[in-house]
Design an enzyme around this catalytic site. Structure first.
Site, PDB file in Angstrom:
ATOM      1  N   ASN A  13       0.825  -1.217   0.000  1.00  0.00           N
ATOM      2  CA  ASN A  13       0.000   0.000   0.000  1.00  0.00           C
ATOM      3  C   ASN A  13       0.853   1.259   0.000  1.00  0.00           C
ATOM      4  O   ASN A  13       0.555   2.216  -0.709  1.00  0.00           O
ATOM      5  CB  ASN A  13      -0.920   0.039   1.227  1.00  0.00           C
ATOM      6  CG  ASN A  13      -2.091  -0.903   1.075  1.00  0.00           C
ATOM      7  OD1 ASN A  13      -2.351  -1.417  -0.011  1.00  0.00           O
ATOM      8  ND2 ASN A  13      -2.798  -1.145   2.158  1.00  0.00           N
ATOM      9  N   THR A  73       5.928  10.821   8.624  1.00  0.00           N
ATOM     10  CA  THR A  73       5.678  10.517  10.038  1.00  0.00           C
ATOM     11  C   THR A  73       6.971  10.514  10.858  1.00  0.00           C
ATOM     12  O   THR A  73       8.049  10.195  10.338  1.00  0.00           O
ATOM     13  CB  THR A  73       5.004   9.127  10.145  1.00  0.00           C
ATOM     14  OG1 THR A  73       5.057   8.687  11.507  1.00  0.00           O
ATOM     15  CG2 THR A  73       5.713   8.080   9.316  1.00  0.00           C
ATOM     16  N   TYR A 125       5.730   0.090   9.174  1.00  0.00           N
ATOM     17  CA  TYR A 125       5.024   1.333   8.814  1.00  0.00           C
ATOM     18  C   TYR A 125       6.040   2.469   8.614  1.00  0.00           C
ATOM     19  O   TYR A 125       6.061   3.129   7.567  1.00  0.00           O
ATOM     20  CB  TYR A 125       4.017   1.696   9.917  1.00  0.00           C
ATOM     21  CG  TYR A 125       3.486   3.096   9.779  1.00  0.00           C
ATOM     22  CD1 TYR A 125       2.744   3.467   8.662  1.00  0.00           C
ATOM     23  CD2 TYR A 125       3.730   4.069  10.764  1.00  0.00           C
ATOM     24  CE1 TYR A 125       2.258   4.766   8.522  1.00  0.00           C
ATOM     25  CE2 TYR A 125       3.251   5.357  10.634  1.00  0.00           C
ATOM     26  CZ  TYR A 125       2.521   5.702   9.511  1.00  0.00           C
ATOM     27  OH  TYR A 125       2.057   6.988   9.378  1.00  0.00           O
ATOM     28  N   PHE A 132      -1.075   0.652  27.643  1.00  0.00           N
ATOM     29  CA  PHE A 132      -0.038  -0.310  27.267  1.00  0.00           C
ATOM     30  C   PHE A 132       1.281  -0.020  27.997  1.00  0.00           C
ATOM     31  O   PHE A 132       2.198   0.567  27.442  1.00  0.00           O
ATOM     32  CB  PHE A 132       0.179  -0.290  25.757  1.00  0.00           C
ATOM     33  CG  PHE A 132      -1.027  -0.658  24.944  1.00  0.00           C
ATOM     34  CD1 PHE A 132      -1.898  -1.656  25.355  1.00  0.00           C
ATOM     35  CD2 PHE A 132      -1.293  -0.013  23.736  1.00  0.00           C
ATOM     36  CE1 PHE A 132      -3.014  -1.999  24.602  1.00  0.00           C
ATOM     37  CE2 PHE A 132      -2.403  -0.358  22.969  1.00  0.00           C
ATOM     38  CZ  PHE A 132      -3.271  -1.351  23.418  1.00  0.00           C
TER      39      PHE A 132
HETATM   40  N1  UDP Z   1      -2.036   3.530  23.830  1.00  0.00           N
HETATM   41  C1  UDP Z   1      -2.541   2.894  24.939  1.00  0.00           C
HETATM   42  N2  UDP Z   1      -3.728   2.218  24.824  1.00  0.00           N
HETATM   43  C2  UDP Z   1      -4.420   2.154  23.645  1.00  0.00           C
HETATM   44  C3  UDP Z   1      -3.901   2.816  22.521  1.00  0.00           C
HETATM   45  C4  UDP Z   1      -2.706   3.498  22.640  1.00  0.00           C
HETATM   46  O1  UDP Z   1      -1.941   2.915  26.012  1.00  0.00           O
HETATM   47  O2  UDP Z   1      -5.483   1.518  23.605  1.00  0.00           O
HETATM   48  C5  UDP Z   1      -0.768   4.262  23.934  1.00  0.00           C
HETATM   49  C6  UDP Z   1       0.299   3.777  22.961  1.00  0.00           C
HETATM   50  O3  UDP Z   1       1.034   2.730  23.551  1.00  0.00           O
HETATM   51  C7  UDP Z   1       1.115   5.043  22.744  1.00  0.00           C
HETATM   52  C8  UDP Z   1       0.099   6.167  22.904  1.00  0.00           C
HETATM   53  O4  UDP Z   1      -1.012   5.600  23.579  1.00  0.00           O
HETATM   54  O5  UDP Z   1       2.076   5.184  23.751  1.00  0.00           O
HETATM   55  C9  UDP Z   1      -0.373   6.736  21.581  1.00  0.00           C
HETATM   56  O6  UDP Z   1      -0.762   5.650  20.758  1.00  0.00           O
HETATM   57  P1  UDP Z   1      -1.496   5.860  19.388  1.00  0.00           P
HETATM   58  O7  UDP Z   1      -1.796   4.499  18.835  1.00  0.00           O
HETATM   59  O8  UDP Z   1      -2.636   6.812  19.545  1.00  0.00           O
HETATM   60  O9  UDP Z   1      -0.429   6.617  18.479  1.00  0.00           O
HETATM   61  P2  UDP Z   1       1.095   6.215  18.082  1.00  0.00           P
HETATM   62  O10 UDP Z   1       1.958   6.932  19.087  1.00  0.00           O
HETATM   63  O11 UDP Z   1       1.223   4.746  18.098  1.00  0.00           O
HETATM   64  O12 UDP Z   1       1.237   6.791  16.713  1.00  0.00           O
END
Ligand code: UDP
Length: 339
Positions: free
Chosen positions: A93, A118, A142, A216
């Site tokens: 993609n 990004t 990604y 997380f």
């Molecule tokens: N995160 C989390 N729980 C969730 C989704 C995301 O704790 O259900 C955390 C993730 O580990 C990261 C932050 O939130 O540290 C932002 O994640 P997101 O996926 O929004 O954006 P990314 O930083 O991955 O682009």
């Protein structure tokens, strides 16, 4: 002066906000989208070419019979976690799709490109805040797919005259302040939407102790142990695209240039949840679970180059303002059965 702009991925989250801004400014907009993740109800009357960038003939069709002045390229897969599980999807993609787009632009002699890149192209930070000279060593497919795309653009610039402004977003967030457009990923994996979906569940009578929200990891080397990110409002991202397009049209861009887009404010996962509690008035609870693969502890931008050279200044630099615009949109949505 108005221009004819091709917006790939114009039916998606960032693309649809961009289309709204371009139309409002009087530009002629053609959306190219395969609707794999985008939505038909956000086209706002823009011209549409339905197709898939993985197919070179579809990419060529976007330019047939049109005089395009510049391309804004948003169409891509954008889930870090999914890219680890299904790298082929991301190379197809994002890399194959981009190469087909660049080939079609070359044939049509369109030489101005604003690329949705990004901070994931940097990988784990070796210094903070991160500026554009930070080493680019992606830690997931990604980020790698976006880096390979950037490199192709730089090479096409040197050899074929392409002019690219790559905008490296940190965490795109927030929604249209008018409440018309929002963030609808299926499945949703991003933090702010997930917290607001939990607020919707509570508003609908759900019990706080039955929370679906997961954090997380809370053992990172950050002040509260949760990951720190730089959340930048979608309206500010779109404003940067307009400035980038002006730079290209005015002939001020060299072959390939990259700019970080972030506020420079680091917010933890717990900061986000606390802010969402205040904005929504809901007693949002969460469970601490294991770390997610590929999550660096901290990602915070230095956007000094975008300030100095694009004249960009984010209007939404407080997390509460970002969350308020997101809640304005989410709070009008029906509660999904399985968010
Ligand atoms: N995160 C989390 N729980 C969730 C989704 C995301 O704790 O259900 C955390 C993730 O580990 C990261 C932050 O939130 O540290 C932002 O994640 P997101 O996926 O929004 O954006 P990314 O930083 O991955 O682009």
């Amino acid at each position: 002066m108005t221009h004819s702009i091709l917006v790939t991925g114009g039916a998606g989250y960032i693309g649809s906000h961009m289309v709204k801004l371009l139309l409002r400014q009087g530009h002629q907009v053609t959306v190219f989208d395969n609707f794999s993740t985008g939505h038909r109800d956000v086209l706002q009357g823009a011209d549409l070419v339905e197709g898939d960038l993985k197919n070179a003939a579809d990419a060529a069709r976007a330019f047939a019979g049109r005089q395009i002045d510049a391309v804004m390229h948003f169409a891509a897969s954008c889930y870090v976690g999914e890219s680890v599980q299904d790298p082929a999807k991301y190379y197809n993609n994002n890399v194959v799709g981009t190469l087909n787009l660049l080939g079609a632009m070359r044939t049509a002699q369109v030489q101005r490109l604003v690329f949705s890149s990004t901070c994931s192209t940097y990988g784990d930070p070796v210094s903070l805040p991160m500026n554009e000279d930070h080493p680019q060593r992606p830690v997931n497919p990604y980020g790698m797919s976006k880096l390979v795309s950037e490199r192709a653009m730089a090479d096409f610039g040197r050899d074929y005259g392409l002019r690219t402004v790559a905008l490296r977003y940190f965490n795109a967030s927030g929604c249209d302040p008018d409440g018309e457009l929002g963030e609808r990923h299926v499945p949703e994996t991003h933090l702010i939407p997930l917290v607001l979906l939990e607020a919707l569940r509570l508003r609908a009578g759900g019990r706080p102790e039955e929370t679906r929200l997961q954090v997380f990891g809370d053992d990172f080397g950050t002040p509260d142990g949760t990951c720190v990110r730089d959340y930048v409002h979608i309206v500010d991202l779109c404003a940067a695209h307009l400035l980038a397009m002006q730079r290209l049209v005015q002939g001020n861009a060299s072959g390939f240039e990259a700019f970080n887009l972030g506020t420079g404010n680091g917010c933890s996962v717990k900061d986000v949840i606390d802010t969402c509690r205040r904005v929504t008035g809901q007693d949002i609870q969460y469970r601490i679970t294991a770390r997610r693969a590929g999550d660096p502890a901290r990602l915070v931008a230095s956007a000094g180059r975008a300030h100095a050279e694009l004249g960009w200044a984010p209007q939404f630099d407080a997390l509460s303002d970002i969350v308020e615009t997101a809640w304005r949109w989410f709070s009008r949505q029906p509660m999904p059965a399985n968010p």
